[in-house]
Design a protein around this motif. Structure first.
Motif, PDB file in Angstrom:
ATOM      1  N   SER A 121      10.872  89.850 -18.927  1.00  0.00           N
ATOM      2  CA  SER A 121      12.046  90.272 -20.100  1.00  0.00           C
ATOM      3  C   SER A 121      13.366  90.544 -20.025  1.00  0.00           C
ATOM      4  CB  SER A 121      11.965  91.886 -20.093  1.00  0.00           C
ATOM      5  OG  SER A 121      12.632  92.734 -21.253  1.00  0.00           O
ATOM      6  N   GLN A 122      14.521  90.461 -20.915  1.00  0.00           N
ATOM      7  CA  GLN A 122      15.821  90.366 -20.923  1.00  0.00           C
ATOM      8  C   GLN A 122      16.101  91.435 -19.570  1.00  0.00           C
ATOM      9  OE1 GLN A 122      14.416  90.892 -23.324  1.00  0.00           O
ATOM     10  NE2 GLN A 122      15.203  88.666 -25.489  1.00  0.00           N
ATOM     11  N   GLN A 123      16.017  92.330 -19.889  1.00  0.00           N
ATOM     12  CA  GLN A 123      16.155  93.804 -18.819  1.00  0.00           C
ATOM     13  C   GLN A 123      15.424  94.773 -19.206  1.00  0.00           C
ATOM     14  OE1 GLN A 123      19.305  96.644 -19.055  1.00  0.00           O
ATOM     15  NE2 GLN A 123      19.929  94.643 -18.181  1.00  0.00           N
ATOM     16  N   MET A 124      14.571  95.540 -19.150  1.00  0.00           N
ATOM     17  CA  MET A 124      14.144  96.651 -19.517  1.00  0.00           C
ATOM     18  C   MET A 124      12.347  95.682 -20.306  1.00  0.00           C
ATOM     19  SD  MET A 124      14.406 100.877 -19.039  1.00  0.00           S
ATOM     20  CE  MET A 124      15.770 101.066 -17.826  1.00  0.00           C
ATOM     21  N   HIS A 125      10.712  96.188 -20.028  1.00  0.00           N
ATOM     22  CA  HIS A 125       9.871  95.085 -20.531  1.00  0.00           C
ATOM     23  C   HIS A 125       9.554  96.379 -21.636  1.00  0.00           C
ATOM     24  CE1 HIS A 125       9.942  92.232 -16.957  1.00  0.00           C
ATOM     25  NE2 HIS A 125       9.446  91.561 -17.309  1.00  0.00           N
ATOM     26  N   PHE A 126       9.377  97.617 -21.026  1.00  0.00           N
ATOM     27  CA  PHE A 126       8.412  98.669 -22.362  1.00  0.00           C
ATOM     28  C   PHE A 126       9.346  99.927 -22.288  1.00  0.00           C
ATOM     29  CE2 PHE A 126       4.142 100.514 -23.640  1.00  0.00           C
ATOM     30  CZ  PHE A 126       4.694 101.023 -24.883  1.00  0.00           C
ATOM     31  N   VAL A 127      10.308  99.907 -23.443  1.00  0.00           N
ATOM     32  CA  VAL A 127      10.486 101.483 -23.769  1.00  0.00           C
ATOM     33  C   VAL A 127      10.112 102.250 -24.504  1.00  0.00           C
ATOM     34  CG1 VAL A 127      12.149 102.802 -23.867  1.00  0.00           C
ATOM     35  CG2 VAL A 127      12.648 100.276 -22.515  1.00  0.00           C
ATOM     36  N   ILE A 128       9.392 103.519 -23.896  1.00  0.00           N
ATOM     37  CA  ILE A 128       8.601 104.866 -25.066  1.00  0.00           C
ATOM     38  C   ILE A 128      10.457 105.372 -24.895  1.00  0.00           C
ATOM     39  CG2 ILE A 128       7.004 106.216 -24.687  1.00  0.00           C
ATOM     40  CD1 ILE A 128       5.532 104.394 -22.744  1.00  0.00           C
ATOM     41  N   SER A 129      10.414 105.416 -26.067  1.00  0.00           N
ATOM     42  CA  SER A 129      11.519 106.422 -26.289  1.00  0.00           C
ATOM     43  C   SER A 129      11.423 107.690 -27.655  1.00  0.00           C
ATOM     44  CB  SER A 129      13.035 105.822 -26.738  1.00  0.00           C
ATOM     45  OG  SER A 129      13.925 106.533 -27.004  1.00  0.00           O
ATOM     46  N   HIS A 130      11.589 109.531 -26.676  1.00  0.00           N
ATOM     47  CA  HIS A 130      11.496 110.274 -27.903  1.00  0.00           C
ATOM     48  C   HIS A 130      10.444 109.832 -28.666  1.00  0.00           C
ATOM     49  CE1 HIS A 130      15.888 109.739 -27.710  1.00  0.00           C
ATOM     50  NE2 HIS A 130      15.538 110.712 -27.207  1.00  0.00           N
TER      51      HIS A 130
ATOM     52  N   ILE B 277      10.015 105.470 -19.462  1.00  0.00           N
ATOM     53  CA  ILE B 277       9.085 106.731 -20.738  1.00  0.00           C
ATOM     54  C   ILE B 277      11.029 107.748 -20.843  1.00  0.00           C
ATOM     55  CG2 ILE B 277       8.110 108.847 -21.453  1.00  0.00           C
ATOM     56  CD1 ILE B 277       6.211 107.331 -19.262  1.00  0.00           C
ATOM     57  N   THR B 278      11.535 107.918 -21.952  1.00  0.00           N
ATOM     58  CA  THR B 278      12.580 108.915 -21.956  1.00  0.00           C
ATOM     59  C   THR B 278      11.728 109.701 -23.118  1.00  0.00           C
ATOM     60  OG1 THR B 278      14.932 108.569 -22.051  1.00  0.00           O
ATOM     61  CG2 THR B 278      13.656 106.470 -23.191  1.00  0.00           C
ATOM     62  N   GLY B 279      12.542 110.977 -23.165  1.00  0.00           N
ATOM     63  CA  GLY B 279      12.655 111.581 -24.171  1.00  0.00           C
ATOM     64  C   GLY B 279      11.201 112.056 -24.781  1.00  0.00           C
ATOM     65  N   SER B 280      10.102 112.133 -24.093  1.00  0.00           N
ATOM     66  CA  SER B 280       8.976 111.159 -24.441  1.00  0.00           C
ATOM     67  C   SER B 280       7.645 112.224 -24.060  1.00  0.00           C
ATOM     68  CB  SER B 280       8.058 110.618 -24.270  1.00  0.00           C
ATOM     69  OG  SER B 280       8.678 108.950 -25.441  1.00  0.00           O
TER      70      SER B 280
ATOM     71  N   LEU C 290       9.595  95.197 -25.306  1.00  0.00           N
ATOM     72  CA  LEU C 290       9.676  95.888 -26.530  1.00  0.00           C
ATOM     73  C   LEU C 290       9.970  97.574 -26.414  1.00  0.00           C
ATOM     74  CD1 LEU C 290       6.872  96.105 -28.830  1.00  0.00           C
ATOM     75  CD2 LEU C 290       5.648  96.815 -26.840  1.00  0.00           C
ATOM     76  N   THR C 291      10.453  98.030 -27.230  1.00  0.00           N
ATOM     77  CA  THR C 291      10.634  99.309 -27.621  1.00  0.00           C
ATOM     78  C   THR C 291      10.010 100.256 -29.052  1.00  0.00           C
ATOM     79  OG1 THR C 291      12.915  99.134 -26.798  1.00  0.00           O
ATOM     80  CG2 THR C 291      12.302 101.286 -28.074  1.00  0.00           C
ATOM     81  N   ILE C 292       9.407 101.060 -28.634  1.00  0.00           N
ATOM     82  CA  ILE C 292       8.141 101.803 -29.572  1.00  0.00           C
ATOM     83  C   ILE C 292       9.229 103.397 -29.268  1.00  0.00           C
ATOM     84  CG2 ILE C 292       6.640 102.849 -29.782  1.00  0.00           C
ATOM     85  CD1 ILE C 292       5.246 101.213 -29.121  1.00  0.00           C
ATOM     86  N   GLU C 293       9.747 103.816 -30.288  1.00  0.00           N
ATOM     87  CA  GLU C 293      10.759 104.963 -30.821  1.00  0.00           C
ATOM     88  C   GLU C 293      10.570 106.104 -31.642  1.00  0.00           C
ATOM     89  OE1 GLU C 293      14.482 104.092 -30.473  1.00  0.00           O
ATOM     90  OE2 GLU C 293      14.862 102.850 -32.229  1.00  0.00           O
ATOM     91  N   SER C 294      10.965 107.351 -31.797  1.00  0.00           N
ATOM     92  CA  SER C 294      10.685 108.049 -32.349  1.00  0.00           C
ATOM     93  C   SER C 294       9.483 108.194 -33.902  1.00  0.00           C
ATOM     94  CB  SER C 294      11.548 108.228 -33.343  1.00  0.00           C
ATOM     95  OG  SER C 294      12.989 108.694 -32.892  1.00  0.00           O
ATOM     96  N   SER C 295       8.429 107.779 -32.404  1.00  0.00           N
ATOM     97  CA  SER C 295       6.713 107.605 -33.050  1.00  0.00           C
ATOM     98  C   SER C 295       5.899 108.683 -32.686  1.00  0.00           C
ATOM     99  CB  SER C 295       6.509 106.745 -32.468  1.00  0.00           C
ATOM    100  OG  SER C 295       7.088 105.410 -33.552  1.00  0.00           O
ATOM    101  N   SER C 296       4.286 108.973 -33.223  1.00  0.00           N
ATOM    102  CA  SER C 296       3.757 109.728 -32.329  1.00  0.00           C
ATOM    103  C   SER C 296       2.319 109.030 -32.376  1.00  0.00           C
ATOM    104  CB  SER C 296       3.284 110.802 -33.158  1.00  0.00           C
ATOM    105  OG  SER C 296       3.364 110.740 -34.163  1.00  0.00           O
ATOM    106  N   SER C 297       1.220 109.502 -31.645  1.00  0.00           N
ATOM    107  CA  SER C 297      -0.312 108.857 -32.021  1.00  0.00           C
ATOM    108  C   SER C 297      -0.187 106.791 -32.025  1.00  0.00           C
ATOM    109  CB  SER C 297      -1.011 109.431 -33.105  1.00  0.00           C
ATOM    110  OG  SER C 297      -1.086 110.604 -33.815  1.00  0.00           O
TER     111      SER C 297
ATOM    112  N   VAL D 112      12.050 109.689 -16.694  1.00  0.00           N
ATOM    113  CA  VAL D 112      13.721 109.723 -17.691  1.00  0.00           C
ATOM    114  C   VAL D 112      13.737 111.457 -18.229  1.00  0.00           C
ATOM    115  CG1 VAL D 112      14.893 108.214 -16.271  1.00  0.00           C
ATOM    116  CG2 VAL D 112      14.849 107.851 -18.615  1.00  0.00           C
ATOM    117  N   ASN D 113      14.682 111.505 -18.296  1.00  0.00           N
ATOM    118  CA  ASN D 113      15.196 112.741 -18.538  1.00  0.00           C
ATOM    119  C   ASN D 113      14.413 113.682 -20.289  1.00  0.00           C
ATOM    120  OD1 ASN D 113      16.395 115.126 -19.674  1.00  0.00           O
ATOM    121  ND2 ASN D 113      17.979 113.841 -20.386  1.00  0.00           N
ATOM    122  N   ALA D 114      13.795 114.572 -20.352  1.00  0.00           N
ATOM    123  CA  ALA D 114      13.761 115.692 -21.111  1.00  0.00           C
ATOM    124  C   ALA D 114      11.928 114.508 -21.253  1.00  0.00           C
ATOM    125  CB  ALA D 114      14.568 114.860 -22.669  1.00  0.00           C
ATOM    126  N   SER D 115      11.234 113.990 -20.719  1.00  0.00           N
ATOM    127  CA  SER D 115       9.919 113.630 -20.323  1.00  0.00           C
ATOM    128  C   SER D 115       9.130 114.734 -20.092  1.00  0.00           C
ATOM    129  CB  SER D 115       9.466 113.156 -19.958  1.00  0.00           C
ATOM    130  OG  SER D 115      10.438 111.945 -20.328  1.00  0.00           O
TER     131      SER D 115
END
Length: 462
Positions: A206-215, A240-243, A188-195, A263-266
């Motif tokens: 999961s195949q690899q990471m389970h839940f990514v919150i990106s930007h 959590i990345t860039g968030s 599950l990826t949620i990216e470039s989103s708010s609220s 990770v980076n920019a969080s």
């Protein structure tokens, strides 16, 4: 309470004779660490949910079954989900329903926004991924369910998102060194989103990471269960990345990699009531790989139980990077049989080849560990392995009580300055107070990184 704490600390430092460490500067620094607090439970808002049977409901129910979803676990329901998404996304106050008691096979898919507003994604059934890596669409090689460009959306329910990851794990070079090393999808990826609000879901296998919150900005995750076997490779729980402004509350995570990785920019990451284990602990990093710049600031964990993990509270960086980790507070954490309860590792090297010494590093400063108790499986209950060229600074220990069941616990230090107060067990006398003047990390801001910085949204296998 904050004023009392700072005054009390001032007296304590004076009594214990650490004046040469710069009392006034350190009190100011500790005041800054105290000013960033965890959120309360009522910050995780519930959207008003419709009554499925009310004829006066202001919400529009969009059921995936109405678009031809079979829900038998073997028929391909991807198109039904996309069609239902298109309709729900286009309407105000709609509810996309995945009904309970059914199992929906969905291929890798990107669900695009923006949506009309106040969308609820109600997952009560099970959404399952295809289990055969050879049949995976190469266009989605690193994601399965990807939600992009959303505002004010609630994901909730008692359902399951199941990545069917067993064959992916078996094909990993970390499971079998004769296999080629390649990446795998995030469930599950949620990216470039708010609220965004995520509540009550189970994400597993999961195949690899389970839940990514990106930007993303302003994400609240509560009562989420993340689960995969202890030996499943690279299966981070919540990444959590860039968030910014991300809060995790009452989450239970047991995986084959980091329970939480930041990770980076969080920045402004708050965690409370986190259960972790098995896994690799609650981690900031890794940062600085391939001479990249990494910045993480304002992170607080208040209340966690970490059991049977290979690490507890970890900050990990590669040599050769730049940037900084600053203003971090870990507090009220209980450990049980954790291999490395407290660890800063500026020599992180997840590579089959040796990583040579380099003259630059991601700077780590203003990190507090407070009220950390429990048992360690390793002799070094606290390990501060910091760079000789860019040492760790202002590491603060308060009320640490870590024991080894079958021996004596120790603290390891290399190139680290800081101090402690209250109970410190094992002793951390190796923390020194001879601060040096290193470059000021505040000269670099998260906003300067931009989209061009490689922030390692997903693991790249060796």
């Amino acid at each position: 309470m904050e004023i009392f704490f700072v005054l009390f600390l001032s007296l304590l430092i004076t009594v214990h004779g650490i004046a040469e460490y710069g009392v006034h500067d350190k009190i100011a620094m500790l005041g800054e660490l105290e000013s960033f607090d965890t959120y309360e439970e009522d910050e995780v808002e519930d959207f008003e949910m419709p009554s499925w049977t009310s004829t006066n409901s202001a919400h529009v129910l969009v059921n995936v079954d109405s678009f031809g979803a079979a829900g038998d676990g073997t028929s391909d329901d991807t198109q039904a989900f996309l069609s239902a998404w298109k309709q729900a996304c286009s309407m105000q106050k709609s509810v996309l329903l995945v009904p309970e008691g059914r199992r929906y096979l969905v291929n890798a898919t990107r669900f695009e926004g923006p949506c009309a507003g106040r969308l609820v994604v109600q997952i009560d059934g099970t959404v399952v991924a295809p289990g055969e890596p050879n049949d995976w669409d190469p266009k989605f090689s690193r994601s399965w369910l990807n939600f992009h460009n959303l505002t004010s959306v609630l994901f909730q329910g008692k359902g399951v998102i199941d990545g069917s990851g067993s064959k992916w794990w078996a094909a990993s070079c970390k499971k079998n060194k004769t296999n080629p090393c390649k990446g795998a999808p995030t469930a599950l990826t949620i990216e470039s989103s708010s609220s965004i609000r995520v509540k009550g879901l189970t994400i597993q296998n999961s195949q690899q990471m389970h839940f990514v919150i990106s930007h993303c900005d302003s994400v609240r995750v509560s009562n989420v269960l993340v689960s995969s076997p202890e030996d499943s490779p690279n299966t981070d729980g919540i990444h959590i990345t860039g968030s910014t402004n991300v809060a995790l509350l009452d989450c239970k995570i047991g995986t084959g990699d980091d329970c939480v990785s930041i990770v980076n920019a969080s920045s402004s990451i708050k965690m409370k009531k986190i259960y972790c284990g098995p896994g690799h602990g609650i981690s900031i990093g890794s940062l600085g790989k391939d001479n990249s710049t990494g910045i993480v600031t304002k992170v607080v964990l208040s209340g966690a139980f970490i059991r049977g993990a290979s690490n507890g509270l970890r900050i990990k960086t590669w040599q050769g990077g730049s940037g900084y980790v600053k203003a971090v507070r870990f507090e009220n954490v209980m450990m049980e049989d954790v291999a490395n309860p407290i660890i800063i590792d500026q020599f992180y090297c997840d590579s089959p080849n040796a990583c040579g010494n380099q003259s630059t590093a991601v700077q780590i400063s203003q990190v507090m560990y407070r009220n950390i108790t429990g048992t360690t499986k390793s002799k070094e209950a606290m390990k501060f392995a910091c760079s000789d060229s860019v040492p760790c600074r202002n590491i603060v220990l308060s009320n640490i009580d870590l024991h080894k069941k079958d021996g004596t616990a120790e603290t390891y230090c290399n190139s680290v300055t800081g101090f402690g107060f209250g109970t410190i067990n094992p002793s951390a006398d190796c923390l020194t107070s001879n601060d040096k003047d290193y470059s000021n990390p505040d000269d670099m801001k998260i906003s300067q990184l931009g989209e061009s910085i490689e922030d390692h949204i997903v693991h790249t296998e060796l």
